[in-house]
Every structure is written in structure tokens, then in C-alpha cells.
Design an enzyme around this catalytic site. Sequence first.
Site, PDB file in Angstrom:
ATOM      1  N   LYS A   1      -2.157   5.017  17.513  1.00  0.00           N
ATOM      2  CA  LYS A   1      -0.915   4.327  17.138  1.00  0.00           C
ATOM      3  C   LYS A   1       0.217   5.100  17.814  1.00  0.00           C
ATOM      4  O   LYS A   1       1.133   5.627  17.167  1.00  0.00           O
ATOM      5  CB  LYS A   1      -0.796   4.302  15.604  1.00  0.00           C
ATOM      6  CG  LYS A   1       0.318   3.431  15.062  1.00  0.00           C
ATOM      7  CD  LYS A   1       0.033   1.950  15.183  1.00  0.00           C
ATOM      8  CE  LYS A   1       1.250   1.146  14.718  1.00  0.00           C
ATOM      9  NZ  LYS A   1       1.149  -0.292  15.011  1.00  0.00           N
TER      10      LYS A   1
ATOM     11  N   ASP B   1      -3.793  -1.663  15.726  1.00  0.00           N
ATOM     12  CA  ASP B   1      -3.649  -3.023  15.199  1.00  0.00           C
ATOM     13  C   ASP B   1      -4.224  -4.038  16.186  1.00  0.00           C
ATOM     14  O   ASP B   1      -4.894  -5.004  15.806  1.00  0.00           O
ATOM     15  CB  ASP B   1      -2.185  -3.344  14.834  1.00  0.00           C
ATOM     16  CG  ASP B   1      -1.172  -2.712  15.771  1.00  0.00           C
ATOM     17  OD1 ASP B   1      -1.593  -1.947  16.668  1.00  0.00           O
ATOM     18  OD2 ASP B   1       0.028  -2.964  15.619  1.00  0.00           O
TER      19      ASP B   1
ATOM     20  N   ASP C   1     -15.967  -0.191   9.742  1.00  0.00           N
ATOM     21  CA  ASP C   1     -16.377  -1.170   8.725  1.00  0.00           C
ATOM     22  C   ASP C   1     -16.184  -2.596   9.247  1.00  0.00           C
ATOM     23  O   ASP C   1     -16.995  -3.484   8.995  1.00  0.00           O
ATOM     24  CB  ASP C   1     -15.585  -0.984   7.428  1.00  0.00           C
ATOM     25  CG  ASP C   1     -16.314  -0.044   6.464  1.00  0.00           C
ATOM     26  OD1 ASP C   1     -17.233   0.660   6.925  1.00  0.00           O
ATOM     27  OD2 ASP C   1     -15.971  -0.015   5.269  1.00  0.00           O
TER      28      ASP C   1
ATOM     29  N   TYR D   1      -7.416  12.431   5.989  1.00  0.00           N
ATOM     30  CA  TYR D   1      -8.336  12.689   4.876  1.00  0.00           C
ATOM     31  C   TYR D   1      -8.470  14.178   4.563  1.00  0.00           C
ATOM     32  O   TYR D   1      -9.001  14.545   3.521  1.00  0.00           O
ATOM     33  CB  TYR D   1      -9.729  12.104   5.171  1.00  0.00           C
ATOM     34  CG  TYR D   1      -9.765  10.592   5.287  1.00  0.00           C
ATOM     35  CD1 TYR D   1      -8.636   9.823   5.018  1.00  0.00           C
ATOM     36  CD2 TYR D   1     -10.920   9.933   5.672  1.00  0.00           C
ATOM     37  CE1 TYR D   1      -8.658   8.449   5.140  1.00  0.00           C
ATOM     38  CE2 TYR D   1     -10.954   8.547   5.783  1.00  0.00           C
ATOM     39  CZ  TYR D   1      -9.820   7.806   5.524  1.00  0.00           C
ATOM     40  OH  TYR D   1      -9.848   6.441   5.641  1.00  0.00           O
TER      41      TYR D   1
ATOM     42  N   ASP E   1     -12.586   4.943  10.244  1.00  0.00           N
ATOM     43  CA  ASP E   1     -13.153   4.521   8.967  1.00  0.00           C
ATOM     44  C   ASP E   1     -13.003   2.999   8.825  1.00  0.00           C
ATOM     45  O   ASP E   1     -13.955   2.273   8.526  1.00  0.00           O
ATOM     46  CB  ASP E   1     -12.396   5.251   7.844  1.00  0.00           C
ATOM     47  CG  ASP E   1     -13.025   5.058   6.476  1.00  0.00           C
ATOM     48  OD1 ASP E   1     -14.140   4.513   6.405  1.00  0.00           O
ATOM     49  OD2 ASP E   1     -12.397   5.455   5.483  1.00  0.00           O
TER      50      ASP E   1
END
Length: 361
Positions: free
Chosen positions: A195, A227, A255, A146, A251
Site C-alpha cells: 500500500k 486493494d 484467504d 500482528y 492473511d
Amino acid sequence: MEYRIAVIPGDGIGPEIVTEAKKVLDRVGQVFGHTFHYTEVDMGGVSIDKYGVPLTKEALETAKNSDSVLLGAVGGHVGNSRWYDVAPELRPEAGLLAIRKGLNLFANIRPACLYDGLEDACPLKREIIGDGFDMVIVRELTGGLYFGERHTEEVNGVMQATDTLVYNETEIRRVAVKAFETAMKRKKKVTSVDKANVLDSSRLWRKVVAEVAADYPEVALENMLVDNCAMQLVMDPGQFDVILTENMFGDILSDEASMITGSIGMLSSASLNEGKFGLYEPSHGSAPDIAGKGIANPIATILSAAMMLRFSFDLDKEAEAVENAVKKVLAGGYRTADIMAEGMKQTGTKEMGDLICSQIA
Ligand code: NAD
């Protein structure tokens, strides 16, 4: 004691929920003998309308000069062309990125637990919920994808867009320390999510987190691929204590974690710098679809104010009083529309704030 709080109501339901959080803080002040001084600051769409930018330098300065910041939410309907037909750095949400960077808030702490009585609002099956879950997600907030360089260009007649994901050791280490410190006060387990099978930045992440873990021998560290973590959150959420992860993974996973608590309207968050300063805000957005209707759930913002009492002001007893008041009101069967269930008593935003205040004694 006296505390100076910069208050950013923002857009959508922001002003409604912040009003209730201030009401609860004032009640805490009354009961425990503290005074909270508020300075209102514009950010997001409301600032664009007044000043043409989502966060002015003066607004950032006011936030910097306070003891902590309480934020509602910013942003509107993405179809609102007044705020969105402009360069990304001029949109409401750019204010969020600017204030996080400007205040050096590199660690985002988001608790996600299932409150007694909200099991029916949780989309998971009872056998998966088991004895419930209580986790904290520690997300790196000022680095990664970001904040990396980005550009869009035409290459051989085809449009191409590039975003870059950069992390250095210092950025990883300081947020990892926050996660291990958090775990020390909880169940002493950190799940670091990355990852590392694909990304170099994740391999560096894993190495630095292992180095930090060596300073916390009491805390169990496990590494998990992002994942897999997304799956584990809905298969066995009770396994998690502290989840530590980078900006974009955090992020998305936070959620997902918020969804399984039953309502995004219940989830608080704190964004901290190296010291005691923090910005406290609900995990949800500005909910423009319900703005002005008096039905938004103020609990996430009220619990964020409780986090402020604990993390920035060291007022643990006062924070607990707010958290217990929320539990008592829920146990009394009161619910806002987002967490309403059969046989419960539906309340609006203001009534929920009043009920919580009435339980702080
Ligand atoms: P959102 O969180 O605002 O809303 C998602 C859904 O949850 C909506 O149906 C909404 O009504 C509901 N909801 C959210 N908070 C609630 C509450 N307290 N009580 C009851 N229901 C609640 O997410 P979105 O719709 O994707 O985004 C709306 C705007 O908010 C966008 O402009 C987005 O960019 C912005 N946003 C801001 C922040 C922030 O300020 N930190 C975070 C996320 C999104």
C-alpha cells in the site's frame, strides 16, 4: 532415511485431519523406504485445558528439536468462554503466533491452484477461470501489524486502541528472497503487493523488493496495490504466479485466493525459516462446526505433508507421489462434503485418507 516430526493435532478437526496425513506419510515411508518418527505436542485449546497456556516452553522445545512440524489447527468457537474470556496472549491462536516467532518461521508459502474437476466448486464464472490458475502466495509471517506494539487507553474520556506496523529491511529482504527463489522454480513472475501510496512501511517494502529483484534478472517483478490485488484475484486470477506480501495483507489475500480454489479444505501451507526447517499446516482453521463428524476434508493437511517432504526433506519424488495420488482420487470422482458435486462419490475424512494411500505405489 529417518525423520523426526513433531505433530500438533490441536483442536476441532485438527486430530482427524492430522491422523490422515500421518497415514499418508507412513504409506510414503513404506513405498519409498523411509521412517517417520512422530512426537505429539499440545498446542491451542487442548494445551490451555492441560497447562493453562496455549503453548508451553517444553512444547516449543520439542518442536525445535525435530526435523519439521506438522500441525492440524487450533482454536474453538469464539463463544467458548473457557478459551476466549482471557487475555489475548492466553487464547488458543496465541500458540500459533508464539510457535511461528519461536521457530523463526518468517515466510509462509501457500499454493492456490484450481484442481481439474473442481471448477464447479469455484465461485468464479467459467470465462474468468479460463485455463485455470496456479499461484503461490509468499506472506511475511513474523513482522508487521500482528507483532507490533498495541495498547488500549482512554483519551479525553473516549476509549482508543493503537496497533503499530513495523518492518525493517532485513525482514523484508529475507522473505523477498524466498519469493524470488520460489518464482525461479515456477513461471518466473513475482507480484509484490503493498500500500505504497499510503504507508511508509510499504514504501520501504517496495524499495527493498526492487533491490532483491536485481539479483534475479530472469524473474519479472510487478508492484500492485493491495486493494487492486484483491480485485484482480477475482477478475483474472490466471495472471498471478508468485504473490509476495506482508503479514496482514497476506492473511487476507491468501484467504481470498483459497476461496476461489473451491474449498479451503484443499489448501496446504508451509512456514519456513532460513534453513530447511518448516512448519506445515492446512490453510484453514479448526472448523469447530464440523469437528468430530468425520466429514472434514483432509487433503489440505495431506498436501501440507507433501510440502514437508519437498521443502524440509528434499524428497521431491515422494512429494510428487502424494500430489499425484490426490489428483487421481479426485479424477476418480471422490469428494468430501465441502467439495461435493452432482454425480460424484461422497467420502468421509478417513475414507479420503485411505483412497489417497491406495494411490501411492
Ligand atoms: P475455519 O477455516 O476453521 O472454517 C471456515 C469454514 O470452512 C467452516 O464452515 C468450516 O467448516 C469449513 N472448513 C474449514 N476447514 C475445512 C475442511 N478441512 N474440510 C471441510 N470444511 C472445512 O475458520 P473459522 O471458522 O473462522 O475459525 C474456526 C477456528 O479456527 C477459530 O477458533 C479460529 O481462530 C481458528 N483458526 C485457526 C487457524 C490455524 O490453526 N492455523 C487458522 C484460522 C482459524
